[in-house]
Design a protein around this motif. Structure first.
Motif, short mmCIF file in Angstrom:
data_model
loop_
_atom_site.label_atom_id
_atom_site.label_comp_id
_atom_site.label_asym_id
_atom_site.label_seq_id
_atom_site.Cartn_x
_atom_site.Cartn_y
_atom_site.Cartn_z
N VAL A 38 51.89 31.53 53.25
CA VAL A 38 52.47 31.87 51.95
C VAL A 38 52.10 33.31 51.61
O VAL A 38 50.95 33.72 51.78
N GLY A 39 53.06 34.07 51.11
CA GLY A 39 52.81 35.48 50.82
C GLY A 39 52.20 35.71 49.46
O GLY A 39 51.28 36.53 49.30
N THR A 40 52.70 35.01 48.45
CA THR A 40 52.25 35.21 47.07
C THR A 40 52.06 33.85 46.40
O THR A 40 52.93 32.99 46.48
N LEU A 41 50.92 33.69 45.74
CA LEU A 41 50.60 32.45 45.03
C LEU A 41 50.14 32.83 43.63
O LEU A 41 49.21 33.61 43.46
N THR A 42 50.80 32.27 42.60
CA THR A 42 50.43 32.54 41.22
C THR A 42 49.86 31.28 40.60
O THR A 42 50.50 30.22 40.65
N LEU A 43 48.67 31.37 40.04
CA LEU A 43 48.00 30.23 39.43
C LEU A 43 47.89 30.44 37.92
O LEU A 43 47.42 31.48 37.47
N TYR A 44 48.32 29.45 37.16
CA TYR A 44 48.28 29.51 35.70
C TYR A 44 46.90 29.02 35.26
O TYR A 44 46.67 27.83 35.08
N ALA A 45 45.98 29.95 35.08
CA ALA A 45 44.59 29.61 34.81
C ALA A 45 44.27 29.45 33.33
O ALA A 45 43.45 28.63 32.94
N PHE A 46 44.92 30.28 32.47
CA PHE A 46 44.62 30.25 31.04
C PHE A 46 45.83 30.77 30.29
O PHE A 46 46.22 31.92 30.45
N SER A 47 46.45 29.90 29.49
CA SER A 47 47.64 30.32 28.77
C SER A 47 47.27 30.96 27.44
O SER A 47 46.15 30.78 26.93
N GLU A 75 34.10 36.03 49.77
CA GLU A 75 34.88 35.15 50.64
C GLU A 75 36.36 35.46 50.56
O GLU A 75 37.07 35.49 51.57
N LEU A 76 36.85 35.72 49.34
CA LEU A 76 38.26 36.09 49.18
C LEU A 76 38.57 37.37 49.95
O LEU A 76 39.59 37.47 50.64
N ALA A 77 37.68 38.35 49.80
CA ALA A 77 37.89 39.63 50.48
C ALA A 77 37.88 39.43 51.99
O ALA A 77 38.70 40.01 52.71
N LYS A 78 36.96 38.58 52.48
CA LYS A 78 36.84 38.32 53.92
C LYS A 78 38.09 37.64 54.47
O LYS A 78 38.50 37.88 55.61
N GLU A 79 38.71 36.79 53.65
CA GLU A 79 39.88 36.05 54.11
C GLU A 79 41.18 36.82 53.91
O GLU A 79 42.26 36.31 54.17
N GLY A 80 41.09 38.04 53.43
CA GLY A 80 42.28 38.87 53.29
C GLY A 80 43.11 38.59 52.06
O GLY A 80 44.31 38.89 52.02
N VAL A 81 42.47 38.03 51.02
CA VAL A 81 43.19 37.70 49.79
C VAL A 81 43.15 38.90 48.84
O VAL A 81 42.08 39.46 48.58
N ARG A 82 44.30 39.28 48.34
CA ARG A 82 44.40 40.35 47.34
C ARG A 82 44.51 39.72 45.96
O ARG A 82 45.40 38.92 45.70
N LEU A 83 43.61 40.08 45.08
CA LEU A 83 43.54 39.48 43.75
C LEU A 83 44.27 40.35 42.73
O LEU A 83 44.12 41.57 42.71
N ASP A 84 45.07 39.69 41.87
CA ASP A 84 45.81 40.41 40.84
C ASP A 84 45.92 39.52 39.61
O ASP A 84 45.57 38.34 39.66
N TYR A 85 46.43 40.08 38.50
CA TYR A 85 46.51 39.34 37.25
C TYR A 85 47.80 39.64 36.51
O TYR A 85 48.35 40.73 36.62
N ILE A 86 48.28 38.64 35.77
CA ILE A 86 49.31 38.86 34.77
C ILE A 86 48.79 38.27 33.46
O ILE A 86 47.89 37.43 33.46
N GLY A 87 49.36 38.70 32.34
CA GLY A 87 48.85 38.29 31.04
C GLY A 87 48.04 39.43 30.44
O GLY A 87 48.23 40.59 30.77
N ARG A 108 42.19 45.25 46.85
CA ARG A 108 43.50 45.90 46.73
C ARG A 108 44.21 46.09 48.07
O ARG A 108 45.44 46.01 48.14
N GLU A 109 43.48 46.32 49.16
CA GLU A 109 44.10 46.60 50.45
C GLU A 109 44.35 45.34 51.27
O GLU A 109 44.92 45.41 52.36
N ASN A 110 43.93 44.17 50.80
CA ASN A 110 44.10 42.94 51.57
C ASN A 110 45.56 42.52 51.59
O ASN A 110 46.30 42.76 50.63
N ASP A 111 45.99 41.88 52.69
CA ASP A 111 47.43 41.59 52.80
C ASP A 111 47.76 40.20 53.35
O ASP A 111 48.92 39.91 53.66
N LYS A 112 46.78 39.30 53.45
CA LYS A 112 47.09 37.95 53.94
C LYS A 112 47.73 37.10 52.86
O LYS A 112 48.65 36.32 53.12
N LEU A 113 47.23 37.19 51.63
CA LEU A 113 47.77 36.42 50.52
C LEU A 113 47.59 37.22 49.24
O LEU A 113 46.50 37.71 48.96
N HIS A 114 48.66 37.37 48.49
CA HIS A 114 48.59 38.03 47.18
C HIS A 114 48.38 36.93 46.15
O HIS A 114 49.30 36.17 45.83
#
Length: 222
Positions: A38-47, A75-87, A108-114
């Motif tokens: 999966v390229g991009t996964l968005t999680l609704y953590a706090f509305s 661990e996220l960085a090691k697994e290539g996960v790029r962290l971002d936010y909306i809201g 910011r430079e990770n590219d396995k999962l946004h």
């Protein structure tokens, strides 16, 4: 990600225990998403509506965010996960907001999962803010009102740099979007499952992906 409170109540535990178990489900889901490509996964953590909850529950949720940022970031960085936010995560206070910004910069430079976390997010507010930006551009003389179409509004939203939304999964048996990515979900597939979020893991994620692959997406064409 719905059902943390009910998961805890069924076990005679405080709601905070449900939120902590929900955090473990996030970890399992991220691993499953990476495995599935999966390229991009968005999680609704706090509305933006979650501020109506008790001060204690909001405080517990903020504490868990801080805890998982400290515990999981490497661990996220090691697994290539790029962290971002909306809201608008800045409302959580300068300490947590600073941690969130540093985590985004570190990955910011990770590219396995946004991985996009919706924090203090509401879709109606996002759409209204996008429309306001376009209106301000018109008022300033920098935009022709006739140029404002669906693409223009899409580009004014916080998700402008994200790919088209394909699938929305809601856990715990609830069947509504609850102010989540309503513009973006216009032609997304919707999946409502009975599993409470803390019980959601790799098997459940893979089943949703399998079911998605069997759907016929017509986009109104036929």
């Amino acid at each position: 990600m719905d059902g943390n409170g009910r998961w805890a109540a069924r076990r005679g535990l405080p709601r905070a225990a449900g939120h902590k178990a929900g955090g473990e489900a996030v970890r399992a889901t991220l691993k499953a998403a990476v495995k599935a490509g999966v390229g991009t996964l968005t999680l609704y953590a706090f509305s933006s509506e979650n501020w109506r909850r008790s001060d204690k529950e909001v405080s517990d949720l903020k504490g868990l965010m801080r805890y998982y940022l400290e515990r999981e970031l490497e661990e996220l960085a090691k697994e290539g996960v790029r962290l971002d936010y909306i809201g608008d995560p800045s409302r959580f206070g300068p300490d947590l907001w600073d941690r969130l910004q540093k985590a985004r910069e570190k990955t910011r430079e990770n590219d396995k999962l946004h991985l996009v976390i919706a924090l203090n997010y509401g879709s109606r507010a996002e759409i209204a803010a996008g429309a306001r930006r376009l209106a301000e551009a018109v008022a300033a003389g920098g935009r022709d009102p006739a140029s404002i179409d669906e693409a223009a509004l899409d580009s004014a939203l916080q998700t402008a740099d994200l790919p088209e939304l394909d699938l929305v999964i809601r856990t715990s048996g609830e069947q509504r979007l609850s102010n989540f990515l309503m513009w973006q979900a216009a032609y997304a597939e919707l999946m409502f499952i009975d599993t409470l979020w803390p019980d959601f893991g790799e098997d459940e994620f893979n089943e949703c992906i399998r079911a998605f692959g069997q759907r016929q997406r017509r986009f109104g064409g036929r």
